[in-house]
Write an enzyme that holds these catalytic residues in place. Structure first.
Site, PDB file in Angstrom:
ATOM      1  N   LYS A 171     -67.770 -42.440  24.291  1.00 32.92           N
ATOM      2  CA  LYS A 171     -66.636 -41.736  23.690  1.00 32.92           C
ATOM      3  C   LYS A 171     -65.335 -42.296  24.246  1.00 32.92           C
ATOM      4  CE  LYS A 171     -63.861 -37.683  23.868  1.00 32.92           C
ATOM      5  NZ  LYS A 171     -62.703 -38.597  23.972  1.00 32.92           N
ATOM      6  N   ALA A 173     -61.160 -42.445  24.507  1.00 33.13           N
ATOM      7  CA  ALA A 173     -60.130 -41.402  24.397  1.00 33.13           C
ATOM      8  C   ALA A 173     -59.750 -41.291  22.918  1.00 33.13           C
ATOM      9  CB  ALA A 173     -58.919 -41.789  25.226  1.00 33.13           C
ATOM     10  N   SER A 174     -59.363 -40.097  22.496  1.00 31.78           N
ATOM     11  CA  SER A 174     -59.139 -39.926  21.060  1.00 31.78           C
ATOM     12  C   SER A 174     -57.969 -40.781  20.556  1.00 31.78           C
ATOM     13  CB  SER A 174     -58.948 -38.455  20.708  1.00 31.78           C
ATOM     14  OG  SER A 174     -58.057 -37.878  21.598  1.00 31.78           O
ATOM     15  N   GLY A 222     -61.359 -40.169  34.218  1.00 30.23           N
ATOM     16  CA  GLY A 222     -60.339 -39.272  33.682  1.00 30.23           C
ATOM     17  C   GLY A 222     -59.603 -38.599  34.815  1.00 30.23           C
ATOM     18  N   SER A 223     -58.925 -37.528  34.492  1.00 33.06           N
ATOM     19  CA  SER A 223     -58.129 -36.847  35.516  1.00 33.06           C
ATOM     20  C   SER A 223     -59.034 -35.985  36.401  1.00 33.06           C
ATOM     21  CB  SER A 223     -57.083 -35.967  34.838  1.00 33.06           C
ATOM     22  OG  SER A 223     -57.731 -34.961  34.112  1.00 33.06           O
ATOM     23  N   GLU A 244     -64.860 -41.056  38.106  1.00 33.39           N
ATOM     24  CA  GLU A 244     -63.736 -41.913  38.536  1.00 33.39           C
ATOM     25  C   GLU A 244     -62.475 -41.173  38.137  1.00 33.39           C
ATOM     26  OE1 GLU A 244     -64.050 -44.469  40.276  1.00 33.39           O
ATOM     27  OE2 GLU A 244     -66.037 -45.277  39.921  1.00 33.39           O
ATOM     28  N   CYS A 278     -55.006 -46.265  37.405  1.00 35.49           N
ATOM     29  CA  CYS A 278     -55.611 -45.386  38.405  1.00 35.49           C
ATOM     30  C   CYS A 278     -55.442 -46.035  39.772  1.00 35.49           C
ATOM     31  CB  CYS A 278     -57.069 -45.142  38.065  1.00 35.49           C
ATOM     32  SG  CYS A 278     -57.961 -46.652  37.737  1.00 35.49           S
ATOM     33  N   GLU A 379     -50.311 -36.915  41.267  1.00 36.15           N
ATOM     34  CA  GLU A 379     -50.453 -38.282  40.772  1.00 36.15           C
ATOM     35  C   GLU A 379     -49.269 -38.583  39.847  1.00 36.15           C
ATOM     36  OE1 GLU A 379     -53.716 -38.912  37.947  1.00 36.15           O
ATOM     37  OE2 GLU A 379     -53.909 -40.953  38.710  1.00 36.15           O
TER      38      GLU A 379
HETATM   39  P1  NAD Z   1     -58.425 -36.977  30.726  1.00 32.75           P
HETATM   40  O1  NAD Z   1     -59.149 -36.407  31.888  1.00 32.75           O
HETATM   41  O2  NAD Z   1     -57.522 -36.095  29.965  1.00 32.75           O
HETATM   42  O3  NAD Z   1     -59.449 -37.574  29.658  1.00 32.75           O
HETATM   43  C1  NAD Z   1     -60.413 -38.570  29.966  1.00 32.75           C
HETATM   44  C2  NAD Z   1     -61.533 -38.524  28.937  1.00 32.75           C
HETATM   45  O4  NAD Z   1     -62.258 -37.307  29.104  1.00 32.75           O
HETATM   46  C3  NAD Z   1     -61.042 -38.516  27.481  1.00 32.75           C
HETATM   47  O5  NAD Z   1     -61.935 -39.273  26.696  1.00 32.75           O
HETATM   48  C4  NAD Z   1     -61.113 -37.037  27.116  1.00 32.75           C
HETATM   49  O6  NAD Z   1     -61.238 -36.806  25.726  1.00 32.75           O
HETATM   50  C5  NAD Z   1     -62.360 -36.597  27.863  1.00 32.75           C
HETATM   51  N1  NAD Z   1     -62.427 -35.173  28.184  1.00 32.75           N
HETATM   52  C6  NAD Z   1     -61.398 -34.335  28.411  1.00 32.75           C
HETATM   53  N2  NAD Z   1     -61.871 -33.105  28.715  1.00 32.75           N
HETATM   54  C7  NAD Z   1     -63.229 -33.181  28.689  1.00 32.75           C
HETATM   55  C8  NAD Z   1     -64.294 -32.252  28.938  1.00 32.75           C
HETATM   56  N3  NAD Z   1     -64.047 -30.999  29.279  1.00 32.75           N
HETATM   57  N4  NAD Z   1     -65.566 -32.684  28.828  1.00 32.75           N
HETATM   58  C9  NAD Z   1     -65.824 -33.974  28.516  1.00 32.75           C
HETATM   59  N5  NAD Z   1     -64.874 -34.886  28.258  1.00 32.75           N
HETATM   60  C10 NAD Z   1     -63.583 -34.501  28.350  1.00 32.75           C
HETATM   61  O7  NAD Z   1     -57.676 -38.248  31.318  1.00 32.75           O
HETATM   62  P2  NAD Z   1     -56.597 -39.169  30.609  1.00 32.75           P
HETATM   63  O8  NAD Z   1     -55.296 -38.441  30.575  1.00 32.75           O
HETATM   64  O9  NAD Z   1     -57.169 -39.704  29.344  1.00 32.75           O
HETATM   65  O10 NAD Z   1     -56.518 -40.384  31.664  1.00 32.75           O
HETATM   66  C11 NAD Z   1     -55.681 -40.388  32.763  1.00 32.75           C
HETATM   67  C12 NAD Z   1     -56.405 -39.967  34.037  1.00 32.75           C
HETATM   68  O11 NAD Z   1     -57.521 -40.807  34.268  1.00 32.75           O
HETATM   69  C13 NAD Z   1     -55.539 -40.117  35.271  1.00 32.75           C
HETATM   70  O12 NAD Z   1     -55.722 -39.018  36.122  1.00 32.75           O
HETATM   71  C14 NAD Z   1     -56.078 -41.381  35.932  1.00 32.75           C
HETATM   72  O13 NAD Z   1     -55.852 -41.500  37.311  1.00 32.75           O
HETATM   73  C15 NAD Z   1     -57.516 -41.272  35.623  1.00 32.75           C
HETATM   74  N6  NAD Z   1     -58.128 -42.576  35.733  1.00 32.75           N
HETATM   75  C16 NAD Z   1     -59.000 -42.801  36.772  1.00 32.75           C
HETATM   76  C17 NAD Z   1     -59.586 -44.052  36.918  1.00 32.75           C
HETATM   77  C18 NAD Z   1     -60.570 -44.336  38.019  1.00 32.75           C
HETATM   78  O14 NAD Z   1     -61.284 -45.309  37.912  1.00 32.75           O
HETATM   79  N7  NAD Z   1     -60.648 -43.523  39.063  1.00 32.75           N
HETATM   80  C19 NAD Z   1     -59.270 -45.065  36.007  1.00 32.75           C
HETATM   81  C20 NAD Z   1     -58.361 -44.797  34.982  1.00 32.75           C
HETATM   82  C21 NAD Z   1     -57.810 -43.536  34.846  1.00 32.75           C
END
Ligand code: NAD
Length: 477
Positions: A171, A173-174, A222-223, A244, A278, A379
């Site tokens: 999946k 990101a949208s 993700g976050s 991650e 990240c 962050e």
């Molecule tokens: P996000 O957490 O909003 O979304 C990440 C993904 O998770 C998206 O595909 C989203 O649709 C999905 N998602 C959201 N809620 C969910 C749920 N309840 N169940 C399952 N899937 C869900 O993050 P973002 O805003 O897209 O990305 C930015 C964040 O990602 C920042 O915090 C950044 O630091 C982090 N990030 C971490 C790394 C790493 O390797 N540690 C790398 C890149 C980004």
């Protein structure tokens, strides 16, 4: 209109719903895509489950060959995939080319491990028996990816998973589905069997992946709040998880550092991908003796980062990915300034008609930020760098560790003992010493503290897509 990819079939959402993907530089619609939901995830999980039966049984050397061929085919399409990535994500075309190439290279890197990772033979006390530890693929794996590096972060999950014999429901990101679809499409064209990687789209598919009983492992980038929700949900079925998550990476520069090297690394670390990284340089601690000289160099570098549409060849920094992301970073900058911080560079939006329709922001450097300001405690996911003068390494390490996160960290010094202390004491999954903040395929990468756990990259990532099983063979004596 783009479609999802389920068992090789290009498919709309079961609900028939769609949504628009827009260009962050212009606001224009790039494409319309299906807004998938639980029914689509179910189809994809069933397809992946069915394909697992054949893919996992294929001789590992054949999997290796298939993946190499598919990766080569995909690498022939870097230019068109990179253009799509820039249109949907906003990053510069140079950054997109690098990322698209990394996708194919990552598939090829893990393909080489497919037939190289072994189990063990173990002698047992009863000599009429012997033991084996065999490594098996897990089954269907869910890969959930954010928008900042859609291709790199998809490859980090898909490549080790399929090389080890698993199948995947992916999946994106949208807001960044198109380049991912193009990569998977290219792998299938290049010979990857249909159903090995299935792509579902739309916000609602993330939770459905975590909840689906056929999906045995979840890898999320993700976050940190999303990571906590996913882990809690996955716990209901005791699924394996790799998380991650967010970071607030400190960088310490000591008086004896190579300042030119440090300035280059910090500038790349903070401003590459419009600061939406990240692993990054998110808090800078500079020893008093080189503070002024380093600021001069950093300001000079920031002033060369011309913002613009990522497709224009003179653009050095694309827009931020979304209005919400920009608003968040602007609020963090305002919070710092309201508390008395000084803006050394940038701090606003670039001026001019070409910037009116996109989410542009200036590269920004701030100093004299009081303790407790949001830039220190949260962050900062954009091109804004908080800087603080430090007396010595002790203070740098203390401040560096003063965060709930533990993703990356770096130090610039000519003194081996100082570097060694930083490596030992900085609480992070990665420490770069006098080096660019770049994650290498060969080194396991992942956070500690609230930046998550589990590894991507390296043999370690491959192993995390396998399960060990112990076997006792009797009746041999
Ligand atoms: P996000 O957490 O909003 O979304 C990440 C993904 O998770 C998206 O595909 C989203 O649709 C999905 N998602 C959201 N809620 C969910 C749920 N309840 N169940 C399952 N899937 C869900 O993050 P973002 O805003 O897209 O990305 C930015 C964040 O990602 C920042 O915090 C950044 O630091 C982090 N990030 C971490 C790394 C790493 O390797 N540690 C790398 C890149 C980004």
């Amino acid at each position: 209109m783009a479609t999802m990819i389920i068992e090789g079939e290009r498919t709309s959402a079961a609900s028939g719903k769609t949504y628009e993907v827009r260009n962050p530089a212009t606001g224009e619609v790039v494409d319309v895509v299906p807004a998938g939901g639980p029914a689509d995830v179910d189809r994809a999980a069933q397809a992946a489950h069915k394909t697992f039966a054949t893919w996992s049984k294929l001789p590992a050397n054949q999997r290796r060959e298939i993946l190499h061929k598919a990766a080569q085919h995909m690498l022939g399409k870097v230019e068109e995939i990179a253009t799509l990535l820039t249109k949907e994500q906003g990053k510069t075309i140079l950054e997109s080319r690098l990322e698209a190439r990394r996708f194919g290279e990552n598939i090829a890197w893990f393909a080489d491990l497919a037939d190289k990772v072994h189990g063990q033979h173990v002698k047992l006390p009863d000599t009429t028996t012997y033991g084996l530890v065999v490594r098996k693929p897990i089954g269907v794996c869910g890969a959930i990816v954010p928008w900042n590096f859609p291709l790199t972060l998809a490859a980090n999950k898909v490549a080790p998973a399929i090389a080890a014999g698993n199948t995947v429901v992916l999946k994106p990101a949208s807001t960044t589905p198109l380049s991912t679809l193009a990569c998977i499409e290219a792998l299938i064209e290049g010979g990857l069997p249909e159903g090995v990687v299935n792509v579902v789209l739309g916000q609602a598919t993330g939770e459905a992946i975590v909840e689906h009983p056929l999906i045995r492992k979840i890898a999320l980038t993700g976050s940190t709040p999303t990571g906590k929700r996913v882990m809690a949900k996955a716990a209901e079925q005791l699924k394996k998880v790799t998380l991650e998550l967010g970071g607030s990476d400190p960088c310490i520069v000591l008086d004896d550092a190579d300042l030119e090297g440090a300035a280059r690394a910090i500038s790349v670390g903070r401003f590459f991908n419009c600061g939406q990284q990240c692993l990054s340089t998110k808090r800078l601690y500079v020893q008093e003796g080189v503070y002024d000289a380093l600021m001069e160099k950093l300001i000079a570098r920031a002033s060369k980062l011309k913002p613009g549409n990522g497709l224009d060849k003179d653009t050095r920094m694309g827009p931020m990915h979304s209005e919400t992301q920009r608003a968040e970073v602007e609020a963090q900058i305002k919070d710092a300034v309201d508390r008395g911080a000084r803006v050394l560079y940038g701090g606003g939006r670039p001026k001019g008609a070409e910037y009116d329709k996109g989410w542009f922001i200036e590269p920004t450097i701030l100093t004299d930020i009081p303790d407790g300001a949001r830039m220190w405690t949260e962050e900062v996911f954009g091109p804004a760098l908080p800087v603080r003068k430090i007396k010595d390494l002790d203070e740098g390490i203390r401040l560096g560790n003063d965060t709930p996160f533990g993703l990356g960290s770096s130090i610039w010094t000519a003194n081996m003992a100082s570097a060694y202390r930083a490596v030992q004491e900085l609480e992070a999954g990665y420490t770069w010493v006098n080096a660019l903040v770049i994650a290498h395929d060969e080194l396991p990468f992942g956070g500690t503290k609230q930046s998550g756990f589990g590894k991507e990259h390296g043999v370690e990532a491959f192993l995390q897509y396998t399960e060990e099983k112990s076997v006792v063979y009797g009746g041999i004596g």
